[in-house]
Design an enzyme around this catalytic site. Structure first.
Site, PDB file in Angstrom:
ATOM      1  N   ASP A 199      41.040 -31.620  50.060  1.00 15.24           N
ATOM      2  CA  ASP A 199      41.689 -32.854  50.470  1.00 15.24           C
ATOM      3  C   ASP A 199      40.576 -33.905  50.563  1.00 15.24           C
ATOM      4  O   ASP A 199      39.385 -33.595  50.430  1.00 15.24           O
ATOM      5  CB  ASP A 199      42.426 -32.657  51.795  1.00 15.24           C
ATOM      6  CG  ASP A 199      43.500 -33.709  52.006  1.00 15.24           C
ATOM      7  OD1 ASP A 199      44.446 -33.457  52.760  1.00 15.24           O
ATOM      8  OD2 ASP A 199      43.392 -34.802  51.388  1.00 15.24           O
TER       9      ASP A 199
HETATM   10  C1  GLC Z   1      45.143 -37.555  52.043  1.00  9.94           C
HETATM   11  C2  GLC Z   1      46.176 -36.484  52.303  1.00  9.94           C
HETATM   12  C3  GLC Z   1      46.613 -35.720  51.074  1.00  9.94           C
HETATM   13  C4  GLC Z   1      46.545 -36.634  49.872  1.00  9.94           C
HETATM   14  C5  GLC Z   1      45.078 -36.975  49.649  1.00  9.94           C
HETATM   15  C6  GLC Z   1      44.881 -37.926  48.464  1.00  9.94           C
HETATM   16  O1  GLC Z   1      44.200 -37.570  53.077  1.00  9.94           O
HETATM   17  O2  GLC Z   1      45.862 -35.523  53.299  1.00  9.94           O
HETATM   18  O3  GLC Z   1      47.936 -35.232  51.301  1.00  9.94           O
HETATM   19  O4  GLC Z   1      47.069 -35.967  48.731  1.00  9.94           O
HETATM   20  O5  GLC Z   1      44.469 -37.535  50.803  1.00  9.94           O
HETATM   21  O6  GLC Z   1      45.407 -39.165  48.758  1.00  9.94           O
END
Ligand code: GLC
Length: 731
Positions: free
Chosen positions: A264
C-alpha cells in the site's frame, strides 16, 4: 512475448534497473502534460529521467495524457519495458456505482459483475490496466471509515461479491479489450483495526484470521485476480507488508498465488514506524524477503537493493523472481506487443457515462438501497401522499459518489430536485448544510469552511415548508467525506446540524420519510423515532437521483438487504450477526442479569445483517430437508415462498447453518447461501439450497479445516434473525 525472452531482459538488467522496475510512482511525479516533475523526483532522491525506468504510475487519468506518457516512457526505457497504469477504481470509473458496502447489500452478484464489466470498459479505454479493487476486508466496526469500501461483515457474501467483481473486471482474460486487472486488497485483515481506529494494529488468533478474514481474499484470487495489495496494519505484531508467513507461506505456498504483490502507499517503509525495521535499508530487506514485489511510492528498493545484494544481505534471486512476476503480468496484458494497450481517446469518449452504463448504475442503486422501515406503508408515494416537501442538504447536492470517485467526481450529476421537479405536487427546501459547527474538528482536517451563519434561516424555511406539506421526505446523511480512508469516527450519527433539522421538521409534521446518505452503518435511533420510513441509499453514485425518484414513487422497489449490522449504539461496536457462542448465553428477558449483555442499553442491534423490506410481503413455508448428510454427499433444504402482497416484489432468501457442537466455539449461525427472487403478486415458488460437507468445515482445535460429524440446524428465511429451521446430521 515468451517467458524465455522475459528472462533474457532480466539477465541484461543491473540491480538498480531491476529495483526501478519494482517502483510505482505517484501521479504527482508527472505534471498535467506528463513531463516528470523535479520536486517529487528530488523527494525520492532520484533524477526526473529515472522515472522512465520505473514500473508504473497510479491514478493518472485521461486517454490523451496516458498515450503521451506511455510513449515517453517506452521511448526512454532502457530495456523497452512498457509501463503499467494502475488506479483506485473502487466502484466505477466515470459512471460511479453505489459504494461497495451498498453493492454488498444488493445480494446480486450478477448485477455486480455487470457493473464491474462496465467499469473495466470505461477504464481500459481511459488507459487503465489495473485497479486496486476489490477491497475484500471483512468489517465489523462502523467506527472504521473504510467500511465504505467493503462489501460487509460476512465472509460468504464478501467472497461472492469479490468473485463477481474480479470476473466483471477481468472478463475472459486481461489480454482482451474492455478488461482491466483486479487487485485484491488489503491483505490482510485491515478491517479489524483495534477500536475501529484508522491505521491501528490488528491482533487476533490465527484461527480467527483463517476462519473469518482470509476467505474473502482467497475467493477473489480463486476468481483469478492478478495482484494482491498488502495492508498497512500489523497482525499479531507483524506488519503485513513484511510478513513472510502471510505472503510466502499462506499466499504463495498454501494458496498457490503466482501473481504480483504490491505494497500500500508507503507501507513498505512503514516497517520503520511499526518499529520492526531500524532503518529503510532493513525495511527494504524485510519486504523483499517476505515476498513484496512492487513498492508503492517510496524509494526503499531503488535506494537499498543494490547495497543489500552487494553486501550479501539479500539474494538477488529474490529480486529476479519479483521482476519476472511483474514482467509476466505486463506480458499477460499484451503490453510488450502494444505498450498503449487499449488506451483510446475516441472509445473513451464513446463509453464515458454512456446510457447503458448509467442504466446499470441506476439498477444497482435500486438493488442496493435498503428500506429499513415503512410504517403505515407511507412509501411508495402516491396521490394519498398529498403535497410532498423534499427537504435536506442532499436535495440540491450532486456529491453522493463516495470518496473513491476520482474520474466521476467532477462530473455533473442529476440532483434530487431535478429528478422530481415538475413531476408532481413537490416543494423543496435545503433546511441545512451537510456539516455544522459541531463538525469543526473534521472540517479543519478536511480544510472545509463551516458556515453556520444561515443555520436558523434555513431551518425556519424548512419548517415553514414542512408545515404546509402533507408528507415530508428528508434527504439527509453523512457528508461523503465523513467515511472512507482516514475517517475513523467515535460517533456514528448524522451531523448534528441535520439531526436538528429533522427534529424541527418533525415537530410540525410527523409524516416523515428519511432518505439516508451514508458510508457506514449509523446510530439511527433518533432518525427511527422521528420518521415513518427510512430508505438507506448509501452513497449511491452517478444515477442516484433518478433511482431515488423511481423508488420513492414506486416505479422501482428497493431490494437491498443489510450487508452490515446497524448498532443500537456505537458502544456495541464491533458488532455482527454471527456472534461466537459464549458462556452465560444472552437472555432477552430484561430481568435476566448474569447473561452476556449490556445492562445500560439494549444488547441487540437496531437493524441486523440481512434485514430490509420491499413494497410487498412474503410468506415462507417450513423448511424441509433430508435429515442425513453423508460425508462427500449432498442434501437439499427447501422452502416454498409466496408473494402475499398486491404487487410484484423481490425477496432475498437467506440460508444460515448452525453447528451444534464443535472442538472450538462456533458462531450462532453463518450465512451459507442466498437467492434473490422476484415473484408476481400471489406467485409462489419452491426454493432449494444444496448442502455439502465443504460448507460445514471450520478451523478446528488442531488447526485443521475439517467438518465434524454431528447435528446441524439450517435456517432459511428473510434475514439473519429468522427462526424458520430444520435439523440434519452429518454422518
Ligand atoms: C491508499 C489506500 C489504498 C489505495 C492506495 C493507492 O492509501 O490504502 O486502498 O489503493 O493508497 O491510492
Amino acid at each position: 512475448m515468451k517467458e524465455i525472452e522475459l528472462k533474457k531482459i532480466i539477465e541484461n538488467m543491473t540491480v538498480e534497473e531491476k529495483a526501478f522496475e519494482l517502483l510505482q510512482l505517484s501521479p504527482a511525479f508527472y505534471g498535467e502534460d506528463g513531463s516528470t516533475e523535479t520536486g517529487p523526483a528530488m523527494s525520492l532522491g532520484i533524477q526526473p529521467e529515472d522515472a522512465y525506468q520505473s514500473n508504473s504510475v497510479l491514478n493518472y487519468f485521461g486517454a490523451e495524457r496516458v498515450l503521451k506518457l506511455r510513449e515517453d516512457h517506452y521511448k526512454n526505457n532502457k530495456h523497452k519495458i512498457p509501463m503499467m497504469m494502475m488506479a483506485d477504481i473502487i466502484h466505477g470509473y466515470a459512471t460511479i456505482m453505489p459504494i461497495p458496502l451498498a453493492m454488498g447489500c444488493s445480494f446480486d452478484p450478477e448485477l455486480v459483475k455487470q457493473c464491474y464489466h462496465n467499469t473495466a470498459v470505461e477504464a481500459s479505454y481511459g488507459g487503465v490496466d489495473l485497479t486496486f479493487a476489490p477491497m475484500v476486508d471483512l468489517v465489523r466496526d462502523a467506527r472504521w471509515g473504510r467500511v465504505i469500501e467493503s462489501t460487509g461483515e460476512d465472509k460468504f457474501l464478501n467472497g461472492e461479491m469479490a468473485k463477481a467483481m474480479v470476473e466483471g473486471l477481468q472478463g475472459d482474460g486481461v489480454e482482451n479489450e474492455g478488461t482491466i486487472c483486479a487487485c485484491v486488497k488489503h491483505f490482510a485483515a485491515y478491517g479489524a483495526v483495534e477500536s475501529g481506529r484508522e491505521y491501528n494494529y490488528v491482533d487476533m488468533s490465527e484461527r480467527f484470521l483463517r476462519e473469518y478474514y482470509l476467505p474473502g481474499y482467497k475467493a477473489g484470487l480463486d476468481a483469478g485476480a492478478e495482484m494482491v495489495m498488502t495492508s498497512f496494519n500489523s497482525i499479531a505484531g507483524v506488519p503485513s507488508t513484511g510478513n513472510k508467513w502471510l505472503l510466502r507461506d499462506v499466499l504463495r505456498g498454501e494458496w498457490g498465488f503466482d501473481g504480483v504483490t504490491i505494497s500500500d502507499w508507503g507501507s513498505a517503509m512503514s516497517l520503520c514506524s511499526h518499529g520492526v525495521a531500524e532503518d529503510r535499508r532493513e525495511a527494504a530487506r524485510l519486504c523483499m524477503e517476505a515476498g513484496l514485489d512492487i513498492e508503492m511510492c517510496t524509494p526503499g528498493y531503488i535506494k537499498w537493493l543494490k547495497d543489500l545484494v552487494e553486501s550479501g544481505d539479500l539474494d538477488e534471486k529474490l529480486i529476479d523472481e519479483a521482476v519476472l512476476r511483474v514482467l509476466k503480468l505486463k506480458n499477460k496484458l499484451g503490453l510488450f506487443e502494444n505498450p498503449m494497450r487499449f488506451t483510446n481517446v475516441e472509445k473513451e469518449q464513446k463509453y464515458f457515462r454512456c446510457d447503458e452504463f448509467l442504466e446499470d448504475a441506476r439498477r444497482m442503486v435500486c438493488a442496493s438501497s435498503v428500506l429499513l422501515k415503512n410504517e403505515d406503508n407511507i412509501l411508495p408515494l402516491s396521490e394519498k401522499s398529498g403535497k410532498v416537501a423534499l427537504i435536506g442538504p442532499y436535495v440540491d447536492c450532486e456529491r453522493f459518489v463516495g470518496t473513491w470517485a476520482k474520474v466521476g467526481m467532477p462530473c455533473r450529476n442529476v440532483t434530487v430536485r431535478e429528478a422530481f421537479e415538475g413531476k408532481g405536487n413537490y416543494v423543496f427546501a435545503k433546511g441545512s448544510h451537510r456539516l455544522g459547527a459541531e463538525n469543526s474538528l473534521e472540517a479543519v482536517m478536511l480544510k472545509y469552511e463551516i458556515d453556520d451563519s444561515d443555520r436558523e434561516k434555513l431551518l425556519k424555511q424548512a419548517v415553514k415548508t414542512a408545515k404546509k406539506a402533507d408528507t415530508v421526505v428528508m434527504f439527509i446523511g453523512e457528508h461523503y467525506d465523513q467515511s472512507g480512508e482516514a475517517h475513523a469516527h467515535m460517533e456514528i450519527k448524522i451531523p448534528e446540524v441535520q439531526a436538528e433539522l429533522l427534529r424541527r421538521v418533525y415537530e410540525v409534521n410527523q409524516n416523515v420519510v428519511v432518505v439516508l446518505f451514508n458510508g457506514r452503518p449509523l446510530d439511527l435511533r433518533e432518525i427511527s423515532q422521528k420518521s415513518k420510513a427510512i430508505l438507506d441509499v448509501w452513497m449511491p453514485g452517478t444515477s442516484a437521483a433518478n433511482a431515488i425518484y423511481d423508488m420513492l414513487t414506486g416505479k422501482e422497489e428497493p431490494t437491498g438487504r443489510l450487508s452490515m449490522t446497524f448498532p443500537y449504539h456505537v458502544g456495541q461496536c464491533p458488532i455482527y450477526y454471527n456472534k461466537i457462542r459464549t458462556c452465560h448465553t444472552y437472555n432477552p428477558d430484561p430481568t435476566s442479569r448474569f447473561t452476556s449483555k449490556y445492562s445500560d442499553m439494549p444488547t441487540m442491534p437496531l437493524y441486523s445483517f440481512g434485514e430490509g423490506m420491499g413494497y410487498t410481503t412474503f410468506e415462507y413455508s417450513d423448511v424441509t430437508i433430508e435429515p442425513t448428510l453423508k460425508r462427500g454427499g449432498k442434501i437439499k433444504a427447501s422452502v416454498t415462498i409466496k408473494n402475499t402482497g398486491d404487487r410484484r416484489g423481490t425477496e432475498v432468501i437467506q440460508m444460515y447453518i448452525y453447528d451444534h457442537f464443535a472442538s472450538v466455539a462456533r458462531p450462532s449461525r453463518e450465512l451459507k447461501g442466498f437467492k434473490k427472487l422476484t415473484l408476481d403478486a400471489g406467485e409462489e415458488r419452491v426454493v432449494e439450497f444444496e448442502i455439502d460437507e465443504e460448507m460445514l468445515k471450520y478451523w478446528n482445535i488442531d488447526m485443521k479445516f475439517e467438518a465434524d460429524a454431528g447435528k446441524f440446524t439450517v435456517y432459511i428465511g428473510h434475514d439473519s434473525k429468522t427462526n424458520n429451521s430444520a435439523e440434519f446430521e452429518l454422518v
